[in-house]
Write a protein that holds these residues in place. Structure first.
Motif, short mmCIF file in Angstrom:
data_model
loop_
_atom_site.label_atom_id
_atom_site.label_comp_id
_atom_site.label_asym_id
_atom_site.label_seq_id
_atom_site.Cartn_x
_atom_site.Cartn_y
_atom_site.Cartn_z
N PHE B 130 27.86 60.28 59.48
CA PHE B 130 27.07 61.29 58.77
C PHE B 130 25.69 60.75 58.43
O PHE B 130 25.54 59.57 58.10
CB PHE B 130 27.76 61.61 57.44
CG PHE B 130 28.82 62.67 57.56
CD1 PHE B 130 28.53 63.99 57.27
CD2 PHE B 130 30.10 62.34 57.96
CE1 PHE B 130 29.50 64.97 57.38
CE2 PHE B 130 31.08 63.31 58.07
CZ PHE B 130 30.78 64.63 57.77
N LEU B 131 24.70 61.60 58.50
CA LEU B 131 23.40 61.24 57.92
C LEU B 131 23.38 61.69 56.47
O LEU B 131 22.87 61.02 55.58
CB LEU B 131 22.26 61.92 58.69
CG LEU B 131 21.94 61.35 60.06
CD1 LEU B 131 20.85 62.17 60.73
CD2 LEU B 131 21.50 59.89 59.94
N ASN B 149 22.16 66.38 63.70
CA ASN B 149 20.75 66.23 63.36
C ASN B 149 19.86 67.03 64.32
O ASN B 149 18.88 67.65 63.92
CB ASN B 149 20.38 64.74 63.41
CG ASN B 149 19.04 64.48 62.75
OD1 ASN B 149 18.74 65.09 61.73
ND2 ASN B 149 18.26 63.61 63.35
N LYS B 150 20.26 67.03 65.59
CA LYS B 150 19.50 67.76 66.60
C LYS B 150 19.40 69.24 66.24
O LYS B 150 18.31 69.84 66.24
CB LYS B 150 20.21 67.59 67.96
CG LYS B 150 19.37 67.97 69.14
CD LYS B 150 19.90 67.33 70.41
CE LYS B 150 20.92 68.21 71.08
NZ LYS B 150 21.65 67.53 72.16
N LEU B 151 20.54 69.81 65.88
CA LEU B 151 20.56 71.23 65.54
C LEU B 151 19.79 71.46 64.23
O LEU B 151 19.09 72.47 64.09
CB LEU B 151 22.00 71.73 65.41
CG LEU B 151 22.15 73.22 65.08
CD1 LEU B 151 21.48 74.08 66.13
CD2 LEU B 151 23.63 73.60 64.96
N ALA B 152 19.92 70.52 63.30
CA ALA B 152 19.21 70.65 62.04
C ALA B 152 17.71 70.77 62.29
O ALA B 152 17.03 71.62 61.72
CB ALA B 152 19.50 69.44 61.15
N PHE B 156 15.82 73.98 61.22
CA PHE B 156 15.05 73.89 59.98
C PHE B 156 13.78 73.06 60.11
O PHE B 156 13.07 72.86 59.13
CB PHE B 156 15.91 73.28 58.86
CG PHE B 156 17.28 73.88 58.77
CD1 PHE B 156 17.45 75.23 58.50
CD2 PHE B 156 18.41 73.11 58.98
CE1 PHE B 156 18.71 75.79 58.43
CE2 PHE B 156 19.67 73.66 58.91
CZ PHE B 156 19.83 75.00 58.64
N GLY B 157 13.54 72.52 61.29
CA GLY B 157 12.35 71.70 61.44
C GLY B 157 12.46 70.46 60.57
O GLY B 157 13.50 69.82 60.53
N LYS B 158 11.39 70.16 59.85
CA LYS B 158 11.38 68.92 59.06
C LYS B 158 11.99 69.13 57.68
O LYS B 158 12.18 68.18 56.93
CB LYS B 158 9.93 68.43 58.91
CG LYS B 158 9.37 67.89 60.22
CD LYS B 158 8.38 66.75 59.97
CE LYS B 158 7.91 66.12 61.26
NZ LYS B 158 6.76 66.84 61.85
N THR B 159 12.27 70.38 57.31
CA THR B 159 12.75 70.62 55.94
C THR B 159 14.20 70.21 55.78
O THR B 159 14.94 70.08 56.76
CB THR B 159 12.60 72.10 55.56
OG1 THR B 159 13.42 72.87 56.43
CG2 THR B 159 11.16 72.56 55.69
N GLU B 160 14.58 69.96 54.54
CA GLU B 160 15.93 69.51 54.21
C GLU B 160 16.97 70.52 54.70
O GLU B 160 16.88 71.71 54.43
CB GLU B 160 16.02 69.35 52.68
CG GLU B 160 17.39 69.02 52.16
CD GLU B 160 17.89 67.67 52.66
OE1 GLU B 160 17.18 66.67 52.46
OE2 GLU B 160 18.98 67.63 53.25
N ASP B 182 23.23 62.49 65.74
CA ASP B 182 23.47 63.12 67.03
C ASP B 182 24.65 62.42 67.72
O ASP B 182 24.78 61.21 67.63
CB ASP B 182 22.23 63.02 67.91
CG ASP B 182 21.16 63.99 67.42
OD1 ASP B 182 21.53 64.95 66.72
OD2 ASP B 182 19.98 63.75 67.72
N LEU B 183 25.48 63.22 68.38
CA LEU B 183 26.64 62.63 69.03
C LEU B 183 26.18 61.63 70.09
O LEU B 183 25.21 61.87 70.79
CB LEU B 183 27.49 63.71 69.71
CG LEU B 183 28.00 64.84 68.83
CD1 LEU B 183 29.10 65.60 69.57
CD2 LEU B 183 28.54 64.31 67.51
#
Ligand SMILES: Nc1ncnc2c1ncn2[C@@H]1O[C@H](COP(=O)(O)OP(=O)(O)OP(=O)(O)O)[C@@H](O)[C@H]1O
Ligand SMILES: [Mg+2]
Lengths: 225, 790
Positions: B130-131, B149-152, B156-160, B182-183
């Motif tokens: 997990f990140l 993380n990739k999908l995040a 959402f771009g750089k936002t939380e 990322d996997l």
């Protein structure tokens, strides 16, 4: 120092068997300077190689300092050789990739002399042979006479008790040849036993005794006065 | 002593610059190739080994009889995991995983992404790092979602990302409760997000889950010290135990360590016996062969040179060197060369890694931070040095100084023979690889040019999502009326895939054995033949809109008619496994839907019943593809606003069936090229050496009146003979190998004789080119000069 009895050496090729040494018996005392002469192909080099333990005999006995060495294995022979015997060849046989200094140093490396001591001893002999100024040159950069002096320096740097020389002046002109003979005589006067193969009656005169070979057998021994 | 060796080694290298360059280059290329391959191998065998409890994680397979064979697949019923957890004390945990495609919406962003449903403890068993968030709680709430993380970043771009709400399929909202790293590339699992398993229930997708279903991957975490074999024996018949009706089901389940799943995927007789692991083994073999060839070069050139060094060895012996120290010296020297080659090889690998990764389709990299890597590298260098230096080392140092001092060895032929043998060996490998390359490429061409039986050009399909089904009539109408498409059909699966099978059919005159016949099952609503270009041989196309009875209509392919031994099939009635009477309305010419290398299997097309069809349409050939697609996009956007317009070209999907073979072909060409190149380097070095060594002979011959051409021939012929011998040895080996390889394909080429002739011709030509340069040079030399230099 050296006593060989009924020494035999054969060379077998597919067709013929050559008898290079035929029940040869010779004795050489400590401190002697002996010349071996004879026609080409009579077995002189063969004899010298066996005396120097570069080759093994097919029969007979070889006493070196009262020890029977005819049946020594390669490793024992190498050990005995590196402490007791120096070689000088007609064709100098220096390693082309090493400098004068490194060529002379080589035997000391194999006998395990420490580095500082090596430098001292190599410089000493190079000085004596008068080629100190060439210490960093490679063999190809030297004249024949100089190369042979390096070869002699290498032969004596380990202070061997015996020097075997196979036509040491064969590739040299007479003045260079004489110089080499003077060097050998000087070594002999300082106690080194020398056995030298030569074709030159002139050079043979530097020795105490001439052994003449024919077809692998002694035919005559002349004692020089 | 060591210093002295080093000095000589380096000076030797320098004095023979060209020679050393050839020697080192060959070895470096060989090493680089071997390294690349081993990197790939390392990646392959590292699949799914990074979990904390890797050794205890197993995946459950199902196995059942089918058309007389036993099939094995890696899905089970979703009922299995809870039952395992409840009834078997050996099981520490059992979790389910079911891939799914959803549209994700955040603000104005719509993304079609693959994810999966997963049990709440899924991430505790397969602990992807997990990140943000943690495995214990992330999937606990019914409204939580875990994303990579990739999908995040995509959403959402750089936002939380944590705490943000995304919409799934424009229907339900989920809160991001965890962000995964990322996997890694080396996992069999594929997902960009995980949804709680409870969502399946909410969607009602598991309402008719039975013990015969198989749509979930089940992962079992066994307790410490549990034997998998014993556990397998216990759960083997679990499906039969749970089936109330006890209908004689032959379904069994068994486990396999998850770390083995990637390598072993092919089954025979219900056992997983091969798959990727075969390719891995093959690649290891190829890496070793290439390395061996490079080492052979190295040995060959070193021995050739060592003759020149005979004098040095003799002198060293005279002044007291022992045999061992000489052996050490030679091996030491070759190790230094190997080290230099290795450093160059690493540079080569770094340069070519990107391209190679693309060819093999996985990202590869050297992990310099890994201690084992360095140890391996060290072992690799020492091994290569040892292998490459051993022959000259032992051969020369065991010779007698008295002989050696005469200049060269008396029996130099003793050295030439093994050297020739090595050249033959090298070229044998090279020729085998050339032949393999030609045959693999031809097989590929052959399968590619096979008639697919339908027209795959200009054919496009999209998976129906969102409102496509609701608005299908309108979409079809607009596609046709705007001239974007000339035909549209809805089917069960894409034209390049089969998702269903049918068995248990009976018809007038059919036997009990016929019931076991297995058919591929496809569904379509209307205009199937028109849209795909498949040929109707008899009868008519399905048309459930014009003929209400067409929901029970069947189209057969030729293979099916043949398998059923039907005369005049059109109009015949077929009773399906559920006892429904269907009627055959037409026969289609066989077309390829599965593997282009297999025979076309019996297939049935029935009236469309699925709720999630695939829409195929044929672009209007009167317009350019771009215009057609732009029109189509507008229409889909109009009726299905939320979803991106994502289409697939049938010919591209079909081409993907050749990916593996294309890879084989590219790689075998690459390996063949490398092998040939390295072998030529060796040959060139050897020819250089030979020419040099025979300078005097050539001089004398010229003085005696030999012509330049006769000398060139004399020098080249020696080598050509070796290559010819290599052809003779290589041909049967290559024939056997390729024949075995081709056996894997039903639709295949014959191995033809001219391939061998051509490969031989290529090998001879290359060898001749390599050698003749040196031969001509030697032959042109002024004899006075060559004689004087002796
Ligand atoms: N390696 C060998 N194989 C076969 N025969 C050999 C070999 N070495 C020497 N001979 C033969 O042994 C005999 C003695 O050779 P040797 O080299 O000892 O002669 P030599 O007296 O040193 O001659 P030269 O004065 O020409 O140097 C010769 O007949 C020679 O042909
Ligand atoms: Mg002689």
């Amino acid at each position: 120092m050296i006593k060989i009895t009924d020494l035999e050496k054969f060379y077998r090729t597919e067709e013929v068997e050559t008898i290079a040494l035929n029940k040869l018996s010779i004795e050489v005392k400590k401190g002697e300077f002996v010349a071996i002469m004879g026609p080409s192909g009579c077995g002189k080099s063969t004899l010298l190689n066996i005396l120097g333990m570069l080759d093994d005999p097919d029969g007979g006995s070889y006493m070196f300092n009262s020890v029977e060495v005819a049946h020594f294995n390669e490793r024992k022979r190498a050990d005995l050789r590196k402490h007791n015997i120096g070689f000088v060849f007609q064709s100098f046989n220096l390693i082309d990739e090493l400098t004068v200094f490194e060529n002379v140093e080589l035997p000391l490396i194999y006998t395990g002399v420490p580095s500082s001591e090596r430098v001292k001893r190599v410089e000493e002999v190079l000085d004596k042979m008068q080629i100190m100024h060439r210490r960093n040159h490679y063999p190809q950069q030297l004249s024949g006479g100089q190369q042979q002096r390096v070869a002699i320096a290498r032969a004596v740097v380990n202070k061997p008790k015996l020097i075997l020389a196979d036509e040491p002046t064969g590739n040299l002109d007479s003045s260079n040849g004489n110089e080499v003979m003077e060097l050998l005589t000087d070594l002999n006067e300082h106690g080194t036993t020398i056995i030298m193969v030569t074709h030159s009656e002139h050079d043979a005169r530097y020795s105490h005794r001439i052994i003449r070979l024919l077809d692998g057998q002694t035919v005559m021994e002349n004692i020089m006065i | 002593m060591i210093r002295n060796f080093l000095k000589v080694a380096i000076r030797n290298l320098w004095r023979n610059k060209n020679f050393s360059a050839i020697n080192i280059t060959g070895l470096a290329i060989g090493m680089a190739a071997a390294m690349l391959i081993l990197l790939w191998v390392q990646n392959e065998i590292s699949y799914d080994r990074f979990y904390e409890k890797t050794n205890r994680i197993h995946i459950v397979y199902s196995r059942d009889k089918n058309n007389g064979k036993i099939d094995v697949w890696n899905r089970t019923t979703a009922l299995l995991a809870p039952a395992l957890k409840k009834d078997y004390p050996e099981v520490e945990d059992a979790v389910r995983f079911r891939p799914v495609y959803f549209l994700m919406t955040f603000g104005e962003k719509h993304l079609n992404v693959q994810g999966s449903f997963a049990d709440s403890s899924f991430l505790s068993v397969l602990n992807f790092p997990f990140l943000k968030g943690n495995a214990k709680t992330a999937l606990n709430d019914n409204h939580n979602i875990v994303i990579t993380n990739k999908l995040a970043i995509r959403l959402f771009g750089k936002t939380e990302a944590m705490g943000k709400t995304v919409r799934i399929d424009s229907a339900d909202n989920f809160t991001v409760a965890g962000v995964l790293k990322d996997l890694p590339g080396n996992t069999e699992l594929e997902f960009e997000y995980l949804l709680p398993w409870t969502y399946i229930t909410k969607l009602g997708w598991d309402n008719n889950q039975t013990w015969s279903s198989s749509n979930a991957a089940t992962y079992v975490l066994l307790k410490k010290g549990i034997s998998r074999e014993a556990f397998d024996e216990k759960i083997k018949n679990i499906v039969r135990h749970h089936k109330k009706d006890g209908d004689g089901s032959t379904r069994e389940v068994f486990t396999q360590p998850l770390s083995m799943a990637h390598l072993y995927s092919k089954s025979e007789n219900g056992k997983l016996i091969g798959g990727r692991v075969e390719t891995v083994k093959l690649f290891i073999a190829i890496a070793l062969v290439i390395l061996a060839i490079a080492c052979i070069n190295f040995m060959n050139l070193s021995t050739a040179r060592s003759e020149k060094r005979a004098k040095e060895v003799g002198i060293r012996k005279v002044v007291g060197a022992r045999k061992n120290s000489l052996i050490m010296q030679f091996i030491g020297e070759s190790t230094i060369l190997a080290l230099i080659a290795f450093i160059i090889a690493i540079c080569l690998v770094q340069i070519s890694l990107g391209g190679f990764s693309e060819v093999v389709g996985v990202p590869l990299f050297i992990n310099f931070g890994n201690l084992y890597w360095w140890l391996f590298a060290l072992a690799f260098i020492l091994f290569t040095g040892l292998i490459a230096g051993s022959y000259p080392a032992f051969y020369i140092s065991s010779s007698r100084p008295a002989e050696v001092l005469k200049g060269t060895f008396k029996n130099a032929s003793a050295l030439i023979k093994p050297r020739k043998l090595l050249v033959v060996l090298q070229f044998t490998f090279a020729i085998i690889l050339i032949i393999c390359t030609i045959i693999v490429e031809r097989q590929l061409q052959f399968a590619r040019s096979r008639d697919t039986g339908y027209n795959k050009g200009n054919l496009v399909y999209i998976f129906s999502q969102g409102d496509v089904i609701k608005n299908y009539r309108l979409i079809k109408h607009d596609l046709l009326s705007t001239g974007a498409a000339v035909a549209v059909t809805k089917t069960f699966s894409p034209i390049t895939r089969v998702w269903g099978t049918a068995t248990g059919l009976s018809w007038q005159g059919s036997t009990e054995a016929d019931k076991k016949l297995n058919f591929l099952l496809f569904e379509a609503d209307d205009d199937f033949a028109k849209t795909t270009g498949a040929k109707l041989l008899q009868g008519r196309d399905i048309d459930i809109n014009s003929y209400p009875t067409d929901s029970t209509a069947l189209l057969f392919n030729e293979a099916a008619v043949k398998a059923m031994h039907l005369q005049d099939p059109v109009g015949k009635t077929i009773k399906n496994a559920n006892g429904v009477n269907c009627h055959i309305i037409g026969v289609l010419k066989d077309f390829i839907i599965e593997s282009p290398y297999d025979e076309v299997k019996p297939m049935i097309i029935q009236g469309l019943s699925t709720g999630y069809p695939v829409v195929h349409f044929r672009l209007n050939p009167a317009n350019s593809v771009g215009i057609d697609l732009a029109k189509a996009e507008k229409i889909f956007k109009q009726y299905n606003r939320q979803y991106p317009f994502e289409y697939v070209f049938a010919d591209e999907a079909f081409a993907r069936k050749f990916r593996e073979e294309q890879q084989d072909s590219t790689l075998s060409a690459l390996f063949a090229g490398l092998t040939v190149f390295i072998s030529c380097l060796g040959l060139f070095g050897l020819a250089t050496y030979m020419a040099e060594n025979r300078k005097k002979e050539i001089g004398i011959r010229k003085v005696l009146g030999a012509s330049t051409s006769s000398i060139t021939t004399l020098l080249s012929l020696d080598f050509i003979k070796l290559v010819l011998l290599a052809i003779i040895i290589a041909s049967p080996i290559a024939w056997w190998t390729m024949n075995t390889w081709l056996q894997g394909y039903t639709y295949r080429i014959q191995v033809e004789w001219w391939v061998f002739v051509m490969a031989g011709f290529v090998a001879v030509a290359i060898a001749l080119l390599t050698v003749s340069f040196q031969s001509v040079k030697a032959a042109l030399m002024n004899p006075v000069r060559s004689l004087r230099s002796e």
